[in-house]
Write an enzyme that holds these catalytic residues in place. Structure first.
Site, short mmCIF file in Angstrom:
data_model
loop_
_atom_site.label_atom_id
_atom_site.label_comp_id
_atom_site.label_asym_id
_atom_site.label_seq_id
_atom_site.Cartn_x
_atom_site.Cartn_y
_atom_site.Cartn_z
N LYS A 67 -4.83 -3.58 5.02
CA LYS A 67 -5.70 -4.75 5.00
C LYS A 67 -5.93 -5.29 6.41
O LYS A 67 -5.02 -5.32 7.22
CB LYS A 67 -5.08 -5.86 4.16
CG LYS A 67 -5.18 -5.62 2.71
CD LYS A 67 -4.42 -6.69 1.96
CE LYS A 67 -3.00 -6.86 2.44
NZ LYS A 67 -2.09 -5.78 2.11
N SER B 294 5.96 -4.68 5.58
CA SER B 294 6.02 -4.25 4.19
C SER B 294 6.99 -3.09 4.02
O SER B 294 7.05 -2.17 4.84
CB SER B 294 4.64 -3.81 3.73
OG SER B 294 4.71 -3.30 2.42
N ALA B 295 7.74 -3.13 2.90
CA ALA B 295 8.61 -2.01 2.55
C ALA B 295 7.80 -0.75 2.26
O ALA B 295 8.35 0.35 2.19
CB ALA B 295 9.46 -2.37 1.33
N ASP B 296 6.48 -0.90 2.10
CA ASP B 296 5.63 0.28 1.87
C ASP B 296 5.86 1.32 2.96
O ASP B 296 5.89 2.52 2.68
CB ASP B 296 4.13 -0.11 1.92
CG ASP B 296 3.69 -0.97 0.74
OD1 ASP B 296 4.52 -1.27 -0.14
OD2 ASP B 296 2.49 -1.33 0.71
N GLU C 171 -0.79 2.33 -8.33
CA GLU C 171 0.07 1.12 -8.32
C GLU C 171 -0.52 0.06 -9.25
O GLU C 171 -1.68 0.16 -9.67
CB GLU C 171 0.17 0.57 -6.89
CG GLU C 171 -1.19 0.21 -6.29
CD GLU C 171 -1.20 -1.13 -5.59
OE1 GLU C 171 -0.57 -2.08 -6.08
OE2 GLU C 171 -1.87 -1.22 -4.55
N VAL D 55 2.98 -0.51 -3.57
CA VAL D 55 2.96 0.88 -3.09
C VAL D 55 4.40 1.38 -2.93
O VAL D 55 4.73 2.50 -3.33
CB VAL D 55 2.18 0.97 -1.76
CG1 VAL D 55 2.35 2.36 -1.14
CG2 VAL D 55 0.71 0.64 -1.98
N LYS E 114 5.82 -9.42 -9.14
CA LYS E 114 5.58 -8.39 -8.12
C LYS E 114 6.88 -7.64 -7.86
O LYS E 114 7.89 -8.25 -7.54
CB LYS E 114 5.07 -9.06 -6.84
CG LYS E 114 4.83 -8.11 -5.68
CD LYS E 114 4.16 -8.84 -4.51
CE LYS E 114 4.18 -8.00 -3.25
NZ LYS E 114 3.51 -8.67 -2.12
N ASP F 17 7.65 -9.57 9.52
CA ASP F 17 7.24 -9.33 8.13
C ASP F 17 6.57 -7.96 8.05
O ASP F 17 5.40 -7.80 8.35
CB ASP F 17 6.27 -10.43 7.66
CG ASP F 17 5.86 -10.26 6.20
OD1 ASP F 17 6.14 -9.19 5.61
OD2 ASP F 17 5.24 -11.19 5.64
N1 PSU Z 1 -3.52 -4.47 -0.49
C1 PSU Z 1 -4.49 -4.92 -1.29
N2 PSU Z 1 -4.17 -5.39 -2.51
C2 PSU Z 1 -2.89 -5.41 -2.94
C3 PSU Z 1 -1.87 -4.91 -2.08
C4 PSU Z 1 -2.22 -4.46 -0.87
O1 PSU Z 1 -5.65 -4.93 -0.92
O2 PSU Z 1 -2.66 -5.85 -4.06
C5 PSU Z 1 -0.45 -4.88 -2.57
C6 PSU Z 1 0.01 -3.42 -2.63
O3 PSU Z 1 0.67 -3.22 -3.86
C7 PSU Z 1 0.98 -3.31 -1.47
C8 PSU Z 1 1.55 -4.70 -1.42
O4 PSU Z 1 1.95 -2.32 -1.68
O5 PSU Z 1 0.42 -5.53 -1.66
C9 PSU Z 1 2.22 -5.03 -0.12
O6 PSU Z 1 2.91 -6.22 -0.26
P1 PSU Z 1 4.06 -6.62 0.79
O7 PSU Z 1 3.37 -6.89 2.10
O8 PSU Z 1 4.69 -7.83 0.21
O9 PSU Z 1 4.99 -5.44 0.86
MN MN Z 2 4.54 -8.37 3.50
#
Ligand code: PSU
Ligand code: MN
Length: 285
Positions: A149, A130-132, A19, A98, A78, A128
């Site tokens: 994280k 993540s779409a991941d 990614e 991701v 992003k 909230d």
């Molecule tokens: N975890 C990290 N560093 C990052 C991310 C996650 O330690 O940069 C990024 C990854 O690309 C992950 C995204 O897919 O944050 C998730 O963001 P969101 O919660 O907005 O979906």
């Molecule tokens: Mn998020």
């Protein structure tokens, strides 16, 4: 697709997607490019082909040059999976999360992907998510990560993955790692020891109708006081919501740890890329 990635896929060689949100938003310079180049080098050292994903000039690209990487580092929005359409139509430069990266990997036929940590359910804000998580459930890609994280709610994140039927494989561990620490108290759904067992389990997952899988690799070391710092960072967020939450939390963790979280972040993502390449090599070997 870059010519190298296309040729590697046609020859059945181990390709590992990476990614770029970590380059565009997750890590500050110089750690962002160190991480990206370190991952690519680790994959090559293990006999694999890196396929770094981004949106450049409105095109989804799988396999970047070093100049491309620098363009992402010097300014890109992003891009999660839902942002792909608008980013393409507008000709944007985008750093893929991701979610967007596994979607691109699936389109290209790449089965393995590495990242630092997946997104998940945010602490105190379970709306909230993540779409991941959904995108991993949909795409037949194994995502190698050091867990999610510590700033996230790991127990709720694992509940979501269970509901989505995503196997969470502990790579030599029984607990889901917490990114900055090796232990979280939360069990994985199955443990795998070594590349051969991991490759065999993934093959069986895909043969039985499974799609995405999370392979959780413990980080090489623990960050002292990570839990406390993560709680503080999350408490201080206030009204920040949406896509900027993750980058903000990571930046605050870096301040609170005096930069140590950044060094560990680079180390662990490179380690994940290496393990992904080892498993991919065994899978295709
Ligand atoms: N975890 C990290 N560093 C990052 C991310 C996650 O330690 O940069 C990024 C990854 O690309 C992950 C995204 O897919 O944050 C998730 O963001 P969101 O919660 O907005 O979906
Ligand atoms: Mn998020």
């Amino acid at each position: 697709m870059s010519p190298q990635v296309r040729a590697a896929l046609e020859a059945g060689r181990p390709v590992v997607a990476l990614e770029t949100s970590i380059v565009g938003q997750g890590l500050p310079a110089p750690h962002n490019l160190l991480a990206a180049r370190g991952c690519e080098a680790a994959i090559r050292e293990e006999g694999g082909i890196p396929a770094t994903v981004a949106v450049l000039d409105g095109r989804v690209r799988v396999g970047l040059s070093d100049d491309d990487l620098e363009r992402i580092a010097s300014g890109a929005i992003k891009v999660s999976s839902r942002d792909l359409g608008p980013a393409l139509a507008r000709g944007s430069n985008g750093a893929t999360t991701v979610a967007a990266t596994v979607r691109a990997a699936a389109m290209a036929g790449v089965r393995f992907m590495a990242t630092g940590g997946i997104g998940g359910v945010h602490r105190g804000h379970p709306e909230d998510q993540s779409a991941d998580l959904e995108e991993i459930a949909r795409s037949p890609v194994a995502v190698f990560c050091a867990g999610a994280k510590i700033v996230l709610d790991l127990a709720l994140t694992l509940e979501r993955l269970e509901s989505l039927s995503v196997p969470v494989l502990g790579y030599g561990c029984d607990e889901f790692p917490a990114f900055y620490t090796r232990r979280s108290g939360c069990p994985v759904s199955a443990r795998v020891d070594g590349p051969a067992e991991a490759a065999g389990v993934l093959r069986a997952v895909w043969e039985t109708g499974g799609r995405g899988a999370v392979v959780a690799v413990p980080p090489p070391s623990d960050l002292e006081g990570a839990d406390q710092m993560a709680r503080q960072a999350a408490d201080e967020l206030g009204d920040v919501r949406g896509g900027s939450v993750t980058p903000r939390l990571l930046a605050r963790m870096a301040e609170l740890s005096g930069g140590r979280s950044l060094d560990l972040n680079v180390e662990l993502v490179v380690n994940n890329a290496r393990v992904a390449a080892q498993v991919a090599r065994t899978f295709f070997g």
